[in-house]
Design a protein around this motif. Structure first.
Motif, short mmCIF file in Angstrom:
data_model
loop_
_atom_site.label_atom_id
_atom_site.label_comp_id
_atom_site.label_asym_id
_atom_site.label_seq_id
_atom_site.Cartn_x
_atom_site.Cartn_y
_atom_site.Cartn_z
N VAL A 148 0.86 -1.20 0.00
CA VAL A 148 0.00 0.00 0.00
C VAL A 148 0.89 1.24 0.00
CG1 VAL A 148 -2.07 -1.00 1.00
CG2 VAL A 148 -0.21 -0.34 2.51
N PRO A 149 1.62 1.51 -1.09
CA PRO A 149 2.56 2.64 -1.09
C PRO A 149 1.89 4.00 -1.03
CG PRO A 149 2.39 1.70 -3.29
CD PRO A 149 1.61 0.79 -2.38
N ALA A 150 0.66 4.10 -1.51
CA ALA A 150 -0.02 5.39 -1.54
C ALA A 150 -0.90 5.62 -0.32
CB ALA A 150 -0.87 5.51 -2.81
N HIS A 151 -0.94 4.67 0.61
CA HIS A 151 -1.80 4.80 1.78
C HIS A 151 -1.20 5.81 2.76
CE1 HIS A 151 -4.98 3.53 4.47
NE2 HIS A 151 -4.10 3.42 5.45
N THR A 152 -2.06 6.65 3.32
CA THR A 152 -1.64 7.69 4.26
C THR A 152 -2.23 7.39 5.63
OG1 THR A 152 -1.53 9.33 2.49
CG2 THR A 152 -1.65 10.15 4.75
N VAL A 153 -1.40 7.45 6.65
CA VAL A 153 -1.82 7.22 8.03
C VAL A 153 -1.90 8.56 8.74
CG1 VAL A 153 -1.26 6.08 10.20
CG2 VAL A 153 -0.76 4.94 8.03
N THR A 154 -3.02 8.83 9.35
CA THR A 154 -3.24 10.08 10.08
C THR A 154 -3.09 9.84 11.57
OG1 THR A 154 -4.76 10.84 8.36
CG2 THR A 154 -4.84 11.98 10.47
N LEU A 155 -2.25 10.63 12.20
CA LEU A 155 -1.96 10.48 13.62
C LEU A 155 -2.38 11.75 14.37
CD1 LEU A 155 1.63 8.95 13.34
CD2 LEU A 155 -0.52 7.70 13.60
N PHE A 156 -2.68 11.55 15.66
CA PHE A 156 -2.99 12.65 16.56
C PHE A 156 -4.15 13.50 16.03
CE2 PHE A 156 1.68 11.93 16.83
CZ PHE A 156 1.70 11.34 18.09
N ARG A 157 -5.21 12.81 15.60
CA ARG A 157 -6.45 13.46 15.16
C ARG A 157 -6.23 14.42 13.99
NH1 ARG A 157 -9.72 14.83 20.81
NH2 ARG A 157 -9.78 12.66 21.58
N GLY A 158 -5.43 13.99 13.04
CA GLY A 158 -5.21 14.77 11.84
C GLY A 158 -4.07 15.75 11.90
N ILE A 159 -3.38 15.84 13.04
CA ILE A 159 -2.27 16.79 13.13
C ILE A 159 -1.11 16.35 12.25
CG2 ILE A 159 -0.61 17.85 14.71
CD1 ILE A 159 -2.66 17.60 16.92
N LEU A 160 -0.86 15.05 12.19
CA LEU A 160 0.27 14.52 11.44
C LEU A 160 -0.23 13.45 10.48
CD1 LEU A 160 3.36 14.44 11.02
CD2 LEU A 160 3.46 12.70 12.82
N SER A 161 0.10 13.57 9.22
CA SER A 161 -0.27 12.60 8.19
C SER A 161 1.00 12.13 7.49
CB SER A 161 -1.26 13.19 7.18
OG SER A 161 -2.47 13.55 7.81
N ARG A 166 7.15 6.18 4.71
CA ARG A 166 7.93 7.00 5.64
C ARG A 166 8.20 6.30 6.97
NH1 ARG A 166 8.31 8.85 1.54
NH2 ARG A 166 7.80 10.90 0.74
N PHE A 167 7.47 5.25 7.28
CA PHE A 167 7.56 4.64 8.59
C PHE A 167 8.86 3.86 8.84
CE2 PHE A 167 3.07 5.61 8.56
CZ PHE A 167 2.83 5.97 9.87
N PRO A 168 9.46 3.17 7.87
CA PRO A 168 10.71 2.46 8.18
C PRO A 168 11.82 3.35 8.73
CG PRO A 168 9.80 1.62 6.14
CD PRO A 168 8.96 2.79 6.53
N LEU A 169 12.02 4.52 8.14
CA LEU A 169 13.06 5.42 8.65
C LEU A 169 12.69 5.99 10.01
CD1 LEU A 169 14.38 7.42 5.57
CD2 LEU A 169 15.38 5.45 6.71
N LEU A 170 11.41 6.28 10.22
CA LEU A 170 10.98 6.74 11.55
C LEU A 170 11.20 5.67 12.59
CD1 LEU A 170 7.68 8.68 10.74
CD2 LEU A 170 9.92 9.63 11.30
N TYR A 171 10.98 4.42 12.21
CA TYR A 171 11.20 3.33 13.15
C TYR A 171 12.68 3.20 13.50
CZ TYR A 171 11.14 -1.38 15.08
OH TYR A 171 11.30 -2.47 15.90
N ILE A 172 13.56 3.34 12.51
CA ILE A 172 15.00 3.27 12.79
C ILE A 172 15.41 4.41 13.73
CG2 ILE A 172 17.28 3.52 11.74
CD1 ILE A 172 16.30 1.99 9.36
N THR A 228 7.32 3.06 -7.31
CA THR A 228 6.84 3.35 -5.96
C THR A 228 7.55 2.54 -4.89
OG1 THR A 228 5.08 1.69 -6.25
CG2 THR A 228 4.56 3.98 -6.79
N PHE A 229 8.30 1.51 -5.28
CA PHE A 229 9.02 0.70 -4.31
C PHE A 229 10.53 0.88 -4.44
CE2 PHE A 229 10.21 -3.56 -2.44
CZ PHE A 229 9.80 -3.25 -1.16
#
Length: 372
Positions: A148-161, A166-172, A228-229
């Motif tokens: 799902v490369p185009a899927h967007t995750v919204t966090l903190f009630r829409g403050i951060l999308s 982007r998540f693998p680098l954030l996880y590292i 996209t990958f």
């Protein structure tokens, strides 16, 4: 009765082994705990200086967590991510993916610790415990980035999308911060980096792709050549040109060493047709629906022809003769009886000749072929 939780077999085995080994490790640490020494379990965890005689630890150490916080995160990750990926790939492909993403990062981390010891002479590197489900967790994030490369995750009630890649680098980055605390060892950072490289390399170049039966895709297609990958998609926009130049040079070296094969024109065209591969279950269902539609259409045509033929024969048939049946009394009148001709068609027709209740099934993409 409460609803039954449906967990695929490989995911179920992972959760059970993770719980058993983590509880066993905690029990051993509790019995041997002292305030002046650090407890190590070389036959369960991978320790470069001590576990070389226990080769199975290269696999078992991945399913051992040392505290309740990391154990809770590992269980949640394996439960949700494992169920999704195992159903999308099949249990066999999912098990192969887990085996590669556990064995390769642990081996590379083992070699890194030994290399640091060779350069520094510090025994701390070879006595460091290499354990935890970090390779699995970041590998799941990489797999979701492909699916799902185009899927967007919204966090903190829409403050951060954030998009999924982007998540693998954030996880590292999160693992690097936790390595500064007693919660994670320094080896966890190398496990996260090697897990990212291993999972992406396998999915990009080696993993078999289930063919889509509605297209001319090759059955032996491997990897994912879609843009996209690409590895640069994990990085922010300003850093992508720099990452693309470095990754291209590394790829050319791997091709020269025959560790990777360049993508063919068929691979690139298939990737451009679809950004991600189609799961096998969906493709088989689409093919079954297409065949069912063709069969129903042929059946309707045969029923229409049979009905029209029986109706025409009924219209051209001669009228039955009149039969005079004498009554027992000679003085009574003669009764003329004629059988009623009733023609029952199997199915009634409309003025246009179409069958009543005709089945018309047009899956996606069939309308254009039927009108051609």
């Amino acid at each position: 009765m409460p609803p039954r939780i449906n967990i695929p077999p490989v995911t179920r085995i992972l959760l059970v082994v993770l719980a058993l080994q983590s509880v066993l490790s905690a029990a051993i640490r509790y019995r041997q705990w002292t305030a002046h020494s650090e407890i190590v379990i070389p036959y369960l965890n991978l320790i470069p200086q001590l576990s070389i005689v226990y080769p199975w630890t290269f696999l078992t150490t991945t399913l051992v967590e040392s505290n309740i916080f990391t154990l809770s995160i590992a269980c949640a990750t394996l439960y949700h991510g494992g169920r999704y990926l195992e159903r999308a790939w099949s249990s066999r492909e999912f098990g192969k993916f887990l085996l590669i993403t556990a064995l390769v990062p642990n081996t590379l981390c083992f070699g890194t610790m030994v290399t640091f010891f060779a350069f520094t002479g510090n025994d701390r590197w070879t006595l460091m415990t290499i354990a935890g489900t970090i390779p699995f967790q970041i590998s799941f994030l990489v797999a979701f980035s492909q699916l799902v490369p185009a899927h967007t995750v919204t966090l903190f009630r829409g403050i951060l999308s954030l998009r999924v890649p982007r998540f693998p680098l954030l996880y590292i980055g999160l693992v690097a911060l936790l390595c500064l605390t007693p919660m994670l060892a320094s080896a966890s950072f190398f496990l996260a980096v090697y897990g990212l490289l291993t999972s992406w390399t396998y999915l990009r170049f080696y993993k078999p792709v289930f063919p889509d039966l509605d297209t001319s895709q090759q059955a032996s297609l491997r990897g994912d050549a879609s843009d996209t990958f690409a590895f640069a998609e994990f990085f922010p926009g300003p850093a992508r040109p720099f990452v693309e130049s470095i990754s291209s040079q590394i790829f050319n070296v791997l091709v020269a060493m025959r560790l990777c094969a360049p993508f063919t024109a068929a691979d690139i065209s298939a990737a451009r047709g679809e950004s991600t591969f189609v799961p096998r279950a969906g493709s088989a269902r689409a093919e079954a629906d297409r065949r069912r539609a063709i069969a129903l259409k042929a059946l309707d045509q045969r029923l229409h022809a049979a009905t029209a033929g029986s109706a025409s024969r009924a219209q051209t048939a001669p009228a039955p003769p009149v039969v005079q049946t004498p009554l027992p009394s000679a003085s009574g009148p003669t009764v003329q009886t004629q059988p009623n001709v009733t023609t029952q068609n199997p199915m009634t027709t409309t003025q246009t000749g179409a069958l009543l209740g005709e089945t018309s099934y047009n899956p996606d993409g069939d309308d254009s072929r039927n009108n051609a």
